[in-house]
Each structure stands twice: as C-alpha cells, then as structure tokens.
Design a protein around this motif. Structure first.
Motif, PDB file in Angstrom:
ATOM      1  N   ASP A 181      59.174  69.431 108.764  1.00  0.00           N
ATOM      2  CA  ASP A 181      58.653  70.790 108.906  1.00  0.00           C
ATOM      3  C   ASP A 181      58.539  71.113 110.390  1.00  0.00           C
ATOM      4  OD1 ASP A 181      57.278  73.177 108.981  1.00  0.00           O
ATOM      5  OD2 ASP A 181      55.796  72.620 107.469  1.00  0.00           O
ATOM      6  N   SER A 182      59.561  71.764 110.925  1.00  0.00           N
ATOM      7  CA  SER A 182      59.613  72.003 112.372  1.00  0.00           C
ATOM      8  C   SER A 182      58.537  72.971 112.861  1.00  0.00           C
ATOM      9  CB  SER A 182      60.994  72.530 112.767  1.00  0.00           C
ATOM     10  OG  SER A 182      61.286  73.733 112.068  1.00  0.00           O
ATOM     11  N   ASP A 183      57.934  73.717 111.941  1.00  0.00           N
ATOM     12  CA  ASP A 183      56.908  74.692 112.332  1.00  0.00           C
ATOM     13  C   ASP A 183      55.519  74.078 112.481  1.00  0.00           C
ATOM     14  OD1 ASP A 183      58.726  76.812 112.364  1.00  0.00           O
ATOM     15  OD2 ASP A 183      58.486  77.162 110.210  1.00  0.00           O
ATOM     16  N   ARG A 184      55.324  72.901 111.873  1.00  0.00           N
ATOM     17  CA  ARG A 184      53.970  72.329 111.884  1.00  0.00           C
ATOM     18  C   ARG A 184      53.958  70.901 112.445  1.00  0.00           C
ATOM     19  NH1 ARG A 184      51.279  73.274 106.116  1.00  0.00           N
ATOM     20  NH2 ARG A 184      53.288  72.469 105.386  1.00  0.00           N
ATOM     21  N   VAL A 185      54.869  70.635 113.342  1.00  0.00           N
ATOM     22  CA  VAL A 185      54.999  69.289 113.907  1.00  0.00           C
ATOM     23  C   VAL A 185      53.699  68.831 114.569  1.00  0.00           C
ATOM     24  CG1 VAL A 185      56.193  67.864 115.609  1.00  0.00           C
ATOM     25  CG2 VAL A 185      57.488  69.468 114.218  1.00  0.00           C
ATOM     26  N   ASP A 186      53.141  69.676 115.422  1.00  0.00           N
ATOM     27  CA  ASP A 186      51.948  69.284 116.179  1.00  0.00           C
ATOM     28  C   ASP A 186      50.766  68.959 115.269  1.00  0.00           C
ATOM     29  OD1 ASP A 186      53.375  69.623 118.491  1.00  0.00           O
ATOM     30  OD2 ASP A 186      52.526  71.580 118.982  1.00  0.00           O
ATOM     31  N   GLN A 187      50.579  69.791 114.232  1.00  0.00           N
ATOM     32  CA  GLN A 187      49.467  69.554 113.300  1.00  0.00           C
ATOM     33  C   GLN A 187      49.666  68.240 112.534  1.00  0.00           C
ATOM     34  OE1 GLN A 187      51.242  72.487 113.718  1.00  0.00           O
ATOM     35  NE2 GLN A 187      50.287  74.075 112.433  1.00  0.00           N
ATOM     36  N   MET A 188      50.922  67.988 112.142  1.00  0.00           N
ATOM     37  CA  MET A 188      51.210  66.770 111.383  1.00  0.00           C
ATOM     38  C   MET A 188      51.012  65.525 112.241  1.00  0.00           C
ATOM     39  SD  MET A 188      54.541  68.167 109.307  1.00  0.00           S
ATOM     40  CE  MET A 188      54.699  66.942 108.020  1.00  0.00           C
ATOM     41  N   VAL A 189      51.453  65.611 113.497  1.00  0.00           N
ATOM     42  CA  VAL A 189      51.269  64.482 114.411  1.00  0.00           C
ATOM     43  C   VAL A 189      49.781  64.203 114.621  1.00  0.00           C
ATOM     44  CG1 VAL A 189      51.518  63.737 116.817  1.00  0.00           C
ATOM     45  CG2 VAL A 189      53.483  64.708 115.607  1.00  0.00           C
ATOM     46  N   GLN A 190      49.009  65.261 114.781  1.00  0.00           N
ATOM     47  CA  GLN A 190      47.568  65.090 114.989  1.00  0.00           C
ATOM     48  C   GLN A 190      46.897  64.469 113.770  1.00  0.00           C
ATOM     49  OE1 GLN A 190      45.460  68.595 116.289  1.00  0.00           O
ATOM     50  NE2 GLN A 190      43.459  67.650 116.031  1.00  0.00           N
ATOM     51  N   THR A 191      47.254  64.940 112.573  1.00  0.00           N
ATOM     52  CA  THR A 191      46.684  64.390 111.335  1.00  0.00           C
ATOM     53  C   THR A 191      47.043  62.914 111.188  1.00  0.00           C
ATOM     54  OG1 THR A 191      46.787  66.544 110.238  1.00  0.00           O
ATOM     55  CG2 THR A 191      46.667  64.601 108.808  1.00  0.00           C
ATOM     56  N   TYR A 192      48.315  62.606 111.459  1.00  0.00           N
ATOM     57  CA  TYR A 192      48.772  61.216 111.381  1.00  0.00           C
ATOM     58  C   TYR A 192      47.979  60.338 112.345  1.00  0.00           C
ATOM     59  CZ  TYR A 192      51.810  57.143 111.953  1.00  0.00           C
ATOM     60  OH  TYR A 192      52.288  55.866 112.022  1.00  0.00           O
ATOM     61  N   ARG A 193      47.857  60.780 113.595  1.00  0.00           N
ATOM     62  CA  ARG A 193      47.205  59.949 114.617  1.00  0.00           C
ATOM     63  C   ARG A 193      45.719  59.738 114.312  1.00  0.00           C
ATOM     64  NH1 ARG A 193      50.623  62.324 119.562  1.00  0.00           N
ATOM     65  NH2 ARG A 193      52.306  60.802 119.504  1.00  0.00           N
ATOM     66  N   GLU A 194      45.076  60.769 113.788  1.00  0.00           N
ATOM     67  CA  GLU A 194      43.653  60.636 113.449  1.00  0.00           C
ATOM     68  C   GLU A 194      43.465  59.586 112.352  1.00  0.00           C
ATOM     69  OE1 GLU A 194      42.487  64.601 112.443  1.00  0.00           O
ATOM     70  OE2 GLU A 194      42.239  65.221 114.541  1.00  0.00           O
ATOM     71  N   HIS A 195      44.316  59.644 111.332  1.00  0.00           N
ATOM     72  CA  HIS A 195      44.245  58.662 110.243  1.00  0.00           C
ATOM     73  C   HIS A 195      44.564  57.266 110.762  1.00  0.00           C
ATOM     74  CE1 HIS A 195      45.684  56.315 106.773  1.00  0.00           C
ATOM     75  NE2 HIS A 195      44.857  57.050 106.050  1.00  0.00           N
ATOM     76  N   ASN A 196      45.618  57.180 111.565  1.00  0.00           N
ATOM     77  CA  ASN A 196      46.086  55.897 112.087  1.00  0.00           C
ATOM     78  C   ASN A 196      45.014  55.228 112.946  1.00  0.00           C
ATOM     79  OD1 ASN A 196      47.773  54.182 114.174  1.00  0.00           O
ATOM     80  ND2 ASN A 196      49.132  54.553 112.446  1.00  0.00           N
ATOM     81  N   LEU A 197      44.398  56.006 113.814  1.00  0.00           N
ATOM     82  CA  LEU A 197      43.370  55.472 114.711  1.00  0.00           C
ATOM     83  C   LEU A 197      42.122  55.044 113.940  1.00  0.00           C
ATOM     84  CD1 LEU A 197      43.112  55.017 117.749  1.00  0.00           C
ATOM     85  CD2 LEU A 197      41.982  57.237 117.922  1.00  0.00           C
ATOM     86  N   HIS A 198      41.741  55.847 112.951  1.00  0.00           N
ATOM     87  CA  HIS A 198      40.531  55.569 112.184  1.00  0.00           C
ATOM     88  C   HIS A 198      40.639  54.247 111.417  1.00  0.00           C
ATOM     89  CE1 HIS A 198      36.811  56.480 110.078  1.00  0.00           C
ATOM     90  NE2 HIS A 198      37.415  56.184 108.938  1.00  0.00           N
ATOM     91  N   HIS A 199      41.846  53.959 110.909  1.00  0.00           N
ATOM     92  CA  HIS A 199      42.039  52.775 110.058  1.00  0.00           C
ATOM     93  C   HIS A 199      42.691  51.605 110.801  1.00  0.00           C
ATOM     94  CE1 HIS A 199      40.881  54.891 106.367  1.00  0.00           C
ATOM     95  NE2 HIS A 199      41.540  55.930 106.866  1.00  0.00           N
ATOM     96  N   HIS A 200      42.980  51.800 112.093  1.00  0.00           N
ATOM     97  CA  HIS A 200      43.779  50.857 112.869  1.00  0.00           C
ATOM     98  C   HIS A 200      43.314  49.403 112.759  1.00  0.00           C
ATOM     99  CE1 HIS A 200      45.139  48.746 116.512  1.00  0.00           C
ATOM    100  NE2 HIS A 200      46.176  49.567 116.507  1.00  0.00           N
ATOM    101  N   ASP A 201      42.051  49.158 113.097  1.00  0.00           N
ATOM    102  CA  ASP A 201      41.589  47.774 113.246  1.00  0.00           C
ATOM    103  C   ASP A 201      41.526  47.011 111.925  1.00  0.00           C
ATOM    104  OD1 ASP A 201      41.363  48.598 115.813  1.00  0.00           O
ATOM    105  OD2 ASP A 201      39.250  48.115 116.063  1.00  0.00           O
ATOM    106  N   SER A 202      41.443  47.729 110.817  1.00  0.00           N
ATOM    107  CA  SER A 202      41.359  47.051 109.528  1.00  0.00           C
ATOM    108  C   SER A 202      42.736  46.640 108.992  1.00  0.00           C
ATOM    109  CB  SER A 202      40.645  47.942 108.496  1.00  0.00           C
ATOM    110  OG  SER A 202      41.333  49.157 108.320  1.00  0.00           O
ATOM    111  N   TYR A 203      43.789  47.146 109.603  1.00  0.00           N
ATOM    112  CA  TYR A 203      45.153  46.840 109.152  1.00  0.00           C
ATOM    113  C   TYR A 203      45.900  45.881 110.076  1.00  0.00           C
ATOM    114  CZ  TYR A 203      45.740  50.469 105.481  1.00  0.00           C
ATOM    115  OH  TYR A 203      45.673  51.221 104.344  1.00  0.00           O
ATOM    116  N   VAL A 204      45.714  46.035 111.393  1.00  0.00           N
ATOM    117  CA  VAL A 204      46.642  45.444 112.365  1.00  0.00           C
ATOM    118  C   VAL A 204      46.382  43.957 112.621  1.00  0.00           C
ATOM    119  CG1 VAL A 204      47.427  45.555 114.764  1.00  0.00           C
ATOM    120  CG2 VAL A 204      47.031  47.654 113.471  1.00  0.00           C
ATOM    121  N   VAL A 205      47.435  43.149 112.505  1.00  0.00           N
ATOM    122  CA  VAL A 205      47.393  41.717 112.822  1.00  0.00           C
ATOM    123  C   VAL A 205      48.693  41.339 113.534  1.00  0.00           C
ATOM    124  CG1 VAL A 205      45.889  41.036 110.904  1.00  0.00           C
ATOM    125  CG2 VAL A 205      48.369  41.081 110.561  1.00  0.00           C
TER     126      VAL A 205
END
Length: 212
Positions: free
Chosen positions: A58-82
C-alpha cells in the motif's frame, strides 16, 4: 584464503528474530489490509528494508505501516530475540584472534543495537552500518563499501556473511567473498542458488574456513 575482515548481517544470521518479524508483519498487515497473509507470503518480506516491503502492499500508507510495525517489534523485542547456536562464542573467538568485525544490516541502527545488547554482543563489533547510514540498502554495495572504508579494509580480504540473497549479492557487488548460512528461514537451497563462496552449517564453521 586470506581474510582479515568479516562483515555480518544481523537478523537471521547472528540473532534469531524471525518469529518476532513474522509476528510484527502479521500484526501490521491485519490492521491495514483485508487480505489474510500466510506465513510463506510473509517470509518474502524478510530481508528488504521495511519501507520497500510495505510500499509493495500500500504505497499510500507506507509511513503508518512502518510505524505500526516498529512499535509492535520494539514492544515485543526482548521476549523473542536470541542468538543462534555457536554465534556468541564464535564471534568472541574471532575478535580475540584479531579479525576486524562489523555489522551491515537493513535495520535502523537503534533496533540493531538493541538486538546486540539483548544477546550480549554489543561490544564485539567495531562498526555497525544500518539503514540510517546509507542511501541505498543491500543488495546495493554502498553499505559494505562504507563498512570497508570505516574499517580501512579491502574487499578481497573481506568476507560478508548473511542469510538472505541481499547479503550475498551485496557482497558480490562490493567485491568481497561471501558466506551463506544454512539456518536461513528462506532455506539453504534458496540461498545456494545465489552461489555464495561458502555455506555455513553452523557459525563455528567460520573458524575452519579461516584456518583459525
């Protein structure tokens, strides 16, 4: 083979972030699209910069999607990464032996640094070249060329190690030797098609290849 410098991709190579990435894509795609993406479709998004993956959806909502992804990724980061098996001890050994070590990733620098910290590798690499540092991401040679310049290294004596075709092609484009990792989520055979100079079954294979 005379290798003095080793450059590593991060996600899928040194640290296992695959399930975190898939969960973050699933969360984001569910919010912004009507389509149900399966695991295999999401795997295609792993490797390129986020902005490229979301632009294809979705080329019209790239920035919003990236922000949503990063917020989720950062919030759950430490419980997943090894770290993958044998990675920490191998990298530590290479450092002790005097190899110049660097990270070349398509992640934002802060998130990449977080992954290194969580896995206890924050002090093992001399440089980190992330998405903040370049105009063109892998497979363009720019990130590797920048790493070589900062390390005062030469391409023929450098090995680029990664889990994705972007890593292998970036290495070839920059003139380095290349090594794929068999634990790539895309599959060893997929990576072999890009003809890396070496294929690692586990990270400690580097020590054998280098004669260390």
């Amino acid at each position: 083979m005379t290798i003095h410098t080793i450059l590593f991709d991060l996600d899928g190579t040194l640290i296992d972030t695959n399930e975190l990435i898939i969960a973050s894509f699933t969360h984001t795609l569910k919010q912004y699209t009507d389509k149900e993406y399966n695991r295999e479709e999401i795997l295609d998004f792993i490797g390129p910069p986020l902005i490229d993956s979301f632009r294809s959806i979705d080329s019209d909502r790239v920035d919003q999607m990236v922000q949503t992804y990063r917020e989720h990724n950062l919030h759950h980061h430490d419980s997943y990464v090894v770290a993958y098996p044998r990675v920490v001890e191998t990298v530590n050994k290479l450092k002790q032996l005097g190899y110049r070590l660097g990270i070349v990733t398509t992640k934002m620098n802060a998130t990449a640094e977080l992954g290194l910290k969580v896995t206890g590798m924050e002090d093992m690499f001399e440089i980190l070249i992330g998405l903040d540092d370049v105009t063109h991401a892998k497979p363009h040679p720019e990130p590797i060329m920048k790493a070589l310049k900062e390390l005062d290294a030469t391409a023929p004596t450098t090995l680029m190690v990664g889990d994705n075709y972007h890593d292998i092609e970036a290495g070839k484009n920059a003139g380095t030797k290349t090594a794929g990792v068999s634990w790539s989520i895309k599959g060893k055979e997929t990576l072999e098609a890009y003809q890396p100079d070496y294929m690692l079954e586990e990270m400690s294979d580097l020590l054998k290849i280098l004669g260390a």
